[in-house]
Design an enzyme around this catalytic site. Structure first.
Site, PDB file in Angstrom:
ATOM      1  N   HIS A 102      61.719  15.276  54.143  1.00  0.00           N
ATOM      2  CA  HIS A 102      62.309  14.468  55.224  1.00  0.00           C
ATOM      3  C   HIS A 102      62.616  15.306  56.466  1.00  0.00           C
ATOM      4  O   HIS A 102      62.891  14.740  57.529  1.00  0.00           O
ATOM      5  CB  HIS A 102      63.592  13.768  54.758  1.00  0.00           C
ATOM      6  CG  HIS A 102      63.376  12.775  53.660  1.00  0.00           C
ATOM      7  ND1 HIS A 102      62.515  11.709  53.798  1.00  0.00           N
ATOM      8  CD2 HIS A 102      63.884  12.686  52.407  1.00  0.00           C
ATOM      9  CE1 HIS A 102      62.508  11.003  52.665  1.00  0.00           C
ATOM     10  NE2 HIS A 102      63.324  11.576  51.801  1.00  0.00           N
ATOM     11  N   ASP A 152      56.596  11.584  46.145  1.00  0.00           N
ATOM     12  CA  ASP A 152      58.026  11.277  46.058  1.00  0.00           C
ATOM     13  C   ASP A 152      58.226   9.774  46.320  1.00  0.00           C
ATOM     14  O   ASP A 152      57.437   9.150  47.042  1.00  0.00           O
ATOM     15  CB  ASP A 152      58.769  12.105  47.116  1.00  0.00           C
ATOM     16  CG  ASP A 152      60.282  11.994  47.039  1.00  0.00           C
ATOM     17  OD1 ASP A 152      60.909  12.917  46.495  1.00  0.00           O
ATOM     18  OD2 ASP A 152      60.843  10.984  47.538  1.00  0.00           O
ATOM     19  N   HIS A 211      60.280   8.376  48.198  1.00  0.00           N
ATOM     20  CA  HIS A 211      60.573   8.138  49.614  1.00  0.00           C
ATOM     21  C   HIS A 211      59.435   8.630  50.507  1.00  0.00           C
ATOM     22  O   HIS A 211      58.815   9.652  50.209  1.00  0.00           O
ATOM     23  CB  HIS A 211      61.866   8.859  50.014  1.00  0.00           C
ATOM     24  CG  HIS A 211      63.044   8.484  49.167  1.00  0.00           C
ATOM     25  ND1 HIS A 211      63.426   9.221  48.069  1.00  0.00           N
ATOM     26  CD2 HIS A 211      63.913   7.441  49.260  1.00  0.00           C
ATOM     27  CE1 HIS A 211      64.494   8.654  47.517  1.00  0.00           C
ATOM     28  NE2 HIS A 211      64.806   7.571  48.201  1.00  0.00           N
ATOM     29  N   ASP A 261      61.370  11.085  41.692  1.00  0.00           N
ATOM     30  CA  ASP A 261      62.304   9.951  41.807  1.00  0.00           C
ATOM     31  C   ASP A 261      61.578   8.610  41.689  1.00  0.00           C
ATOM     32  O   ASP A 261      62.190   7.550  41.863  1.00  0.00           O
ATOM     33  CB  ASP A 261      63.159  10.038  43.090  1.00  0.00           C
ATOM     34  CG  ASP A 261      62.388  10.469  44.316  1.00  0.00           C
ATOM     35  OD1 ASP A 261      61.149  10.536  44.280  1.00  0.00           O
ATOM     36  OD2 ASP A 261      63.056  10.738  45.344  1.00  0.00           O
TER      37      ASP A 261
HETATM   38  N1  Q9C Z   1      73.379   7.984  48.935  1.00  0.00           N
HETATM   39  C1  Q9C Z   1      64.504  12.880  48.685  1.00  0.00           C
HETATM   40  O1  Q9C Z   1      64.210  12.278  47.652  1.00  0.00           O
HETATM   41  N2  Q9C Z   1      69.988   8.738  50.914  1.00  0.00           N
HETATM   42  N3  Q9C Z   1      65.467  12.442  49.502  1.00  0.00           N
HETATM   43  C2  Q9C Z   1      70.041   7.708  49.927  1.00  0.00           C
HETATM   44  C3  Q9C Z   1      72.114   7.403  48.608  1.00  0.00           C
HETATM   45  C4  Q9C Z   1      68.691   9.219  51.229  1.00  0.00           C
HETATM   46  C5  Q9C Z   1      66.198  11.228  49.228  1.00  0.00           C
HETATM   47  C6  Q9C Z   1      71.406   7.068  49.875  1.00  0.00           C
HETATM   48  C7  Q9C Z   1      67.857   9.615  50.056  1.00  0.00           C
HETATM   49  C8  Q9C Z   1      66.937  10.752  50.408  1.00  0.00           C
HETATM   50  C9  Q9C Z   1      63.847  14.152  49.018  1.00  0.00           C
HETATM   51 ZN    ZN Z   2      62.754  11.002  47.308  1.00  0.00          ZN
END
Ligand code: Q9C
Ligand code: ZN
Length: 350
Positions: A162, A198, A200, A287
């Site tokens: 990200h 991933d 995301h 994930d």
């Molecule tokens: N508190 C990666 O998997 N926030 N990043 C989610 C939950 C963003 C995940 C809200 C999640 C980012 C690398």
């Molecule tokens: Zn992720």
């Protein structure tokens, strides 16, 4: 498979993040790394500390002002108030449309907003040391692949995909997959592909290479209509300028089946074969696991072995970089299943 492991990862140890306005324990936990190391060793994979420095490649991937900010952030935060030693700073204001992002304010929290896409990426005293070592591991994994032709795995946290040219976000600070791909370019690979699996969308990686034709980026991810990072990852993002046609997004509805996921995977790998890269970087988030606490795909542990096997069937010089995966006690087994599936193809076709 040789793994380059970030022994400084635990210096990045935030305790909480924000979720729907409330403080909650971090999902991106220190223990994630321990589970991966345990699984690597149990499966006979060798580990090494970083053997190369990312110093030169860092400035090819990130802006100098962002690197200056990140590397000096903690000392300047502490200089404001010694009590800040145990306080996680969060941004509270951002230069969104019509506001200026070309000026860096003197105020630390305003700087943090300038260089952040969210308030979900806590920073602590050792964050820079941890992420710099992770970048060194990414450069090492790429150098190993380039010089020996042997696959590698970059075992580091926090994740990276990200993080954009000049911002942090989504638990990420330095974009390890982009650092790996650029290092492979620097070693002479004319074309490099990045496959981001991933859950995301890898918005940072996409943005870093969006106007380039030498690095093809493709990502399978939860649709940004409902999933983080929300503001990038649509199918109509195909690249720009010289990069037009070198970006492929495959967003899937939250709740997509395993079959749907592998259909998209097949589309991504066909596009990679069409591109005919000299090396392949996998942004390996797990994930997509059915029990992941913040994601909405349905892959199960054996599916990761299959994924690794299919990646190996492309017969490309390949390296893997750890991204997300928050079902903490399953992260090690799922990641190592990908590596084992990859190696099972190599050995059965030797
Ligand atoms: N508190 C990666 O998997 N926030 N990043 C989610 C939950 C963003 C995940 C809200 C999640 C980012 C690398
Ligand atoms: Zn992720």
């Amino acid at each position: 498979m040789l793994s380059f492991v970030n022994h400084l990862h635990a210096q990045h140890c935030p305790t909480y993040e924000f979720y729907r306005g409330e403080k909650v324990p971090c999902f991106e936990k220190v223990e994630r790394y321990d589970y991966v190391i345990e699984a690597l060793k149990a499966n006979g994979h060798e580990v090494s500390f970083a053997t190369s420095s990312a110093n030169e490649v860092l400035a090819q991937v990130h802006s100098q002002r962002y690197l200056d900010f990140l590397s000096s952030a903690w000392s300047r935060w502490l200089a404001l108030d010694t009590a800040n030693a145990s306080v996680q700073p969060f941004p509270s204001v951002w230069p969104i449309r019509s506001l200026r992002d070309d000026k860096e304010p003197d105020n630390f929290i305003a700087q943090l907003g300038l260089y952040s896409m969210d308030n979900g990426t806590p920073m602590v005293e050792g964050t820079w040391q941890a992420v710099k070592q992770g970048a060194d591991c990414a450069a090492s994994g790429a150098s190993h692949l380039a010089t020996t032709g042997q696959a590698s795995f970059v075992c580091s946290r926090p994740p990276g995909h990200h993080a954009g040219p000049d911002f942090m976000g989504g638990y990420c600070f330095l974009n390890n997959a982009a650092i790996a791909a650029q290092t492979l370019r620097n070693h002479g690979a004319a074309k490099v592909a990045i496959l981001d699996v991933d859950f995301h969308h890898g918005n940072g990686t996409q943005s870093i290479f969006y106007e380039r034709s030498d690095v093809f980026f493709t990502s399978i991810h939860g649709s940004p209509t409902s999933e983080f990072p929300f503001y990038l990852g649509y199918a109509d993002e195909i690249g720009q300028g010289a990069g037009k046609g070198f970006n492929l997004n495959l967003p899937l509805a939250a709740g997509a089946s395993v079959e749907t996921w592998f259909d998209a995977f097949n589309t991504a790998t066909q596009a990679i074969q069409q591109f005919a890269p000299e090396a392949l970087v996998i942004s390996l988030g797990v994930d997509t696991f059915i029990k992941d606490p913040i994601s909405k795909f349905a892959l199960d542990t054996p599916d990761y072995f299959k994924m690794g096997h299919l990646i190996a069937s492309l017969k490309l010089p390949t390296m893997f970089v750890l991204e997300g995966g928050y079902a903490v006690d399953a992260v090690g087994e799922n990641v190592v299943n990908v590596l084992n599936g990859f190696e099972s193809f190599v050995s059965s076709n030797a």
